[in-house]
Write an enzyme that holds these catalytic residues in place. Structure first.
Site, PDB file in Angstrom:
ATOM      1  CG  ASP A  23      -1.645  -1.161   1.066  1.00  0.00           C
ATOM      2  OD1 ASP A  23      -1.842  -1.903  -0.028  1.00  0.00           O
ATOM      3  OD2 ASP A  23      -2.370  -1.223   2.377  1.00  0.00           O
ATOM      4  CB  ALA A  24       3.964   2.180   1.766  1.00  0.00           C
ATOM      5  CD  GLU A  67     -11.028   0.033   6.985  1.00  0.00           C
ATOM      6  OE1 GLU A  67     -12.227   0.422   6.896  1.00  0.00           O
ATOM      7  OE2 GLU A  67     -10.289   0.195   6.329  1.00  0.00           O
ATOM      8  CE1 TYR A  83     -14.180   1.922   9.993  1.00  0.00           C
ATOM      9  CE2 TYR A  83     -15.456   3.562   8.995  1.00  0.00           C
ATOM     10  CZ  TYR A  83     -14.865   2.425   8.747  1.00  0.00           C
ATOM     11  OH  TYR A  83     -14.633   1.964   7.655  1.00  0.00           O
ATOM     12  NE  ARG A  93     -14.229   1.771  -0.756  1.00  0.00           N
ATOM     13  CZ  ARG A  93     -13.325   2.878  -0.570  1.00  0.00           C
ATOM     14  NH1 ARG A  93     -13.281   3.513   0.599  1.00  0.00           N
ATOM     15  NH2 ARG A  93     -12.068   2.595  -1.495  1.00  0.00           N
ATOM     16  CG  ASP A 109      -3.620   0.305   6.260  1.00  0.00           C
ATOM     17  OD1 ASP A 109      -4.464   0.559   5.360  1.00  0.00           O
ATOM     18  OD2 ASP A 109      -2.662   0.334   6.181  1.00  0.00           O
ATOM     19  CG  LEU A 118     -12.320   9.346   5.063  1.00  0.00           C
ATOM     20  CD1 LEU A 118     -11.889   8.847   6.326  1.00  0.00           C
ATOM     21  CD2 LEU A 118     -13.388  10.472   5.493  1.00  0.00           C
TER      22      LEU A 118
HETATM   23  S1  IVH Z   1     -15.137   7.032   8.378  1.00  0.00           S
HETATM   24  C1  IVH Z   1     -17.591   8.950   4.346  1.00  0.00           C
HETATM   25  N1  IVH Z   1     -13.549   5.914  10.249  1.00  0.00           N
HETATM   26  O1  IVH Z   1     -10.635   4.585   5.514  1.00  0.00           O
HETATM   27  C2  IVH Z   1     -16.473   7.847   4.669  1.00  0.00           C
HETATM   28  N2  IVH Z   1     -13.304   5.425   8.021  1.00  0.00           N
HETATM   29  O2  IVH Z   1      -9.962   6.199   3.341  1.00  0.00           O
HETATM   30  C3  IVH Z   1     -16.355   7.786   6.452  1.00  0.00           C
HETATM   31  N3  IVH Z   1     -11.303   3.825   7.667  1.00  0.00           N
HETATM   32  O3  IVH Z   1     -13.495   4.262   3.628  1.00  0.00           O
HETATM   33  C4  IVH Z   1     -15.351   6.834   6.754  1.00  0.00           C
HETATM   34  N4  IVH Z   1     -10.684   3.739   9.805  1.00  0.00           N
HETATM   35  O4  IVH Z   1     -12.707   2.117   5.060  1.00  0.00           O
HETATM   36  C5  IVH Z   1     -13.785   6.201   8.941  1.00  0.00           C
HETATM   37  N5  IVH Z   1     -12.265   5.568  12.072  1.00  0.00           N
HETATM   38  C6  IVH Z   1     -12.519   5.348  10.524  1.00  0.00           C
HETATM   39  C7  IVH Z   1     -11.698   4.569   9.665  1.00  0.00           C
HETATM   40  C8  IVH Z   1     -12.245   4.760   8.620  1.00  0.00           C
HETATM   41  C9  IVH Z   1     -10.544   3.305   8.541  1.00  0.00           C
HETATM   42  C10 IVH Z   1     -11.464   3.767   6.078  1.00  0.00           C
HETATM   43  C11 IVH Z   1     -12.776   3.348   5.517  1.00  0.00           C
HETATM   44  C12 IVH Z   1     -12.947   4.329   4.480  1.00  0.00           C
HETATM   45  C13 IVH Z   1     -11.420   4.614   4.243  1.00  0.00           C
HETATM   46  C14 IVH Z   1     -11.339   6.190   3.684  1.00  0.00           C
END
Ligand code: IVH
Length: 658
Positions: free
Chosen positions: A31-32, A168, A220, A133, A114, A80
């Site tokens: 991933d990195a 996750e 989450y 997803r 992750d 995000l």
């Molecule tokens: S909230 C609207 N909270 O990161 C999307 N996402 O790069 C809100 N992820 O799709 C996501 N830890 O799969 C949220 N504490 C966390 C998270 C998290 C990992 C993942 C998730 C998201 C991705 C975005």
């Protein structure tokens, strides 16, 4: 390579990796590594000021793969946007305030796990579906696979008509390691990272395989839901999850930037201690009605950001591979690269270690390369991106003459070497750097600049010349950039170093493989320098703690004498090693841990050495004592396991007889 050409190559590569990752579950890179390529692409794209068509920056992921049933999420699963620092977070906050009006915003902050996102649908309080997803709109139904995770609630206590709950899925590091070991033992293809392992397992069609691997999950997020779900903010939602036995992680609320920043730093500093991977923190506007108002743009919400931790891998470009001469004559290849900032450090040079490594990498000047720096670890060149070559690359020119003194070079195992010893200025410089260092002769005032100048101007042509500088005192004082005071200090320090202990002197010689501990053992065994100098291989091999390689290195050093030992010894009066009455620590291996009120660790080491003890850096079954101060590290636990005698600060004076 022209920037457009590099962009096109990167785009094709990124799309290929997207497919490998999202559709085939068979990524070729970590991933990195992907992030690093992606970042380079974004940087180039930004520079050319035009968005690429079909740009990977516009995509969430490729279309879902076949074989699992498809399902549309009630609410899309978004991605995000990232921020990397306070300034970028401020911009995010400004945009939030602009849309919701200037009012206090409470944020909810959690680690960013992750792993692989999943969405669980509960209908009338019962788990009906678990979905990946996918492309954010449509995912794959993997309910049975998700049900193998131990603590997935199958029913809710207090429930709305329908609700999507997001989390996750990941592997803990110890489990990841075990899975890969097992795959390896069956000659299979190992997973590149815990995240890839989670992806591969979650979408594995063989339920037996899935069930045999202990997947884990943190929840989450709230997805779509019927109107009878009444929680109004992220806090209450997370508490609802807890009450219903969903595994959640820690979260905190803050309403100001400093609080957010401090908490993000706290999460970052805990990263090393976790047994699962996180790659940042997620900062969310806590209030759901505000989230609603903020909405989302393209692939990401306006109400949340991922505050990403500094990347530990980045792509850069080799300017040229060069060769440096070390104090023992080893010529080390290193790559000069276009500077990149990784984990807070600007990296422009990377050691390539030796000629075997140079061959293995097949590196060329102008190559695109992946650079890694983890924590305070020395930067590494992970790999050459050969697929990005454009034809502008040129072979590395391997020198046949020393870059410093022009002597012919030769190969010694994987090492290219210059055999000119002290006749080579770079080796002489390196020798003095080591010779004057604190643990060696401890001579102050011969820093980088003075050392270099004295050699370049011919004042120091051999090791012994350092002790004959005095005759040039007035000349040196008049040299530009050499203060009178600093030259006097240097002379004073040189004079007070003329009577080194035998151990210190042996260490100062810079014999390859002979560190402080070995030097102490040699001093104790040989007692005088002339005994040591006249030793032979058989005698050395009789010693307890000297192995073949070290013994051979010592004999080579003494017989080739690259530093002019006799001449140097004539300038000094080396103290013999005498077992005095208070050498009660003679030959005892002593480890120090923690901090002390009255002594620095260096002072303690010197006292131990004076009394014949051997300060050692790690605890083993051969350790005799552990001197244990405040806040001891893992050494204490290890010493207790081995049943090693502990000495606390209050007993130090008695123990050391001081
Ligand atoms: S909230 C609207 N909270 O990161 C999307 N996402 O790069 C809100 N992820 O799709 C996501 N830890 O799969 C949220 N504490 C966390 C998270 C998290 C990992 C993942 C998730 C998201 C991705 C975005």
């Amino acid at each position: 390579m022209a920037p457009e050409e590099e962009i096109n190559k990167l785009k094709a590569e990124l799309e290929r990796h997207n497919k490998l990752y999202y559709q085939d579950d068979n990524p070729e890179i970590s991933d990195a590594e992907y992030d690093a390529l992606y970042q380079r692409f974004k940087d180039l794209e930004a520079k050319q000021n035009k968005k690429e068509k079909l740009s990977p920056t516009d995509k969430v992921g490729a279309k879902p793969a076949r074989n699992f049933e498809k399902h549309d999420h009630i609410k899309p699963m978004l991605s995000l946007n990232n921020v990397f620092n306070e300034e970028e977070f401020e911009k995010f906050e400004e945009r939030v305030l602009k849309r919701v009006g200037n009012q206090e915003i409470i944020y909810s902050i959690e680690p960013k796990f992750d792993g692989i996102g999943v969405s669980l649908t509960y209908e009338k309080g019962k788990l009906s579906k678990a979905v990946t997803r996918g492309d954010g709109i449509t995912g794959e139904v993997i309910t049975e696979n998700v049900k193998t995770i131990k603590h997935i609630p199958l029913t809710l206590k207090d429930y709305p008509e329908v609700i999507e709950i997001r989390g996750e899925v990941f592997f803990r590091l110890k489990h990841f390691k075990k899975i890969n070991e097992e795959i390896e033992s069956k000659n299979g293809k190992k997973f590149l990272s815990p995240r890839n392992a989670a992806a591969g397992t979650l979408r594995n069609l063989d339920i037996e395989v899935v069930a045999s691997r202990p997947l884990d999950v943190f929840f989450y997020g709230l997805g779509g839901h019927s109107s009878d779900f009444t929680k109004r903010n992220q806090r209450d939602f997370l508490n609802f999850l807890k009450e219903n036995n969903f595994s959640t992680n820690e979260f905190t609320n803050f309403s100001n930037k400093d609080g957010v920043k401090n908490y993000v730093d706290k999460i970052l500093s805990s990263r090393e201690d976790l047994d699962y991977e996180i790659d940042g923190a997620v900062v969310k506007v806590d209030d759901f009605s505000k989230q609603e108002k903020l909405g989302f743009v393209s692939k990401a919400p306006r109400w949340a950001v991922a505050w990403k931790f500094p990347a530990t891998e980045k792509v850069s470009k080799v300017k040229k591979v060069l060769f440096s001469v070390g104090r023992t004559g080893v010529i080390t290849p290193f790559a000069t690269i276009e500077p990149v900032l990784i984990a807070g450090a600007n990296i422009s040079n990377i050691s390539l270690h030796n000629m075997d490594e140079l061959k293995r990498l097949e590196i060329m000047d102008n190559d695109s390369v992946l650079v890694r720096r983890a924590g305070d670890v020395i930067p590494q060149l992970v790999k050459v991106n050969k697929e990005l070559r454009s034809g502008d690359e040129t072979p590395v020119k391997i020198p046949d003459k020393c870059p410093s003194c022009e002597s012919e070079l030769f190969l010694d195992g994987p090492f290219l070497k210059c055999g000119a010893g002290m006749k080579c200025k770079k080796q002489l410089f390196g020798f003095f750097e080591h010779f004057v260092s604190r643990k060696a002769m401890n001579i102050e005032g011969l820093g980088y600049k003075i050392n270099k100048t004295l050699i370049n101007l011919g004042y120091m042509k051999s090791a012994a010349d350092l002790f004959r500088l005095k005759k040039y005192e007035s000349e040196l004082k008049s040299l530009e950039g050499f203060g009178e005071k600093s030259i006097e200090n240097l002379f004073q320090s040189i004079e007070s170093s003329r009577e080194p202990s035998l151990a210190m002197f042996i260490y100062s010689l810079g014999i390859p493989e002979v560190g402080e501990t070995t030097a102490s053992s040699l001093a104790r065994y040989f007692k005088t320098f002339s005994n040591f100098k006249n030793t032979n291989l058989d005698e050395l091999l009789q010693m307890d703690n000297i192995g073949d390689i070290v013994a051979q290195k010592i004999i080579n050093f003494l017989s080739t004498d690259p530093i002019g030992i006799d001449d140097l010894v004539n300038e000094l009066s080396i103290k013999d090693f005498i077992v005095t009455e208070d050498s009660h620590l003679d030959n005892k291996k002593i480890v120090i841990t923690g901090t002390f009120e009255e002594y620095s660790r260096e002072e303690l080491k010197d006292i131990i050495k004076d009394k014949g003890g051997i300060p050692s850096s790690s605890v083993s079954s051969k350790t005799n004592y552990l001197i244990c101060g405040e806040n001891p590290g893992s050494k204490l636990r290890k010493a207790e396991e081995f049943g090693i005698e502990l000495v606390k600060e209050e007993n130090l004076k008695e123990f050391l007889k001081i």
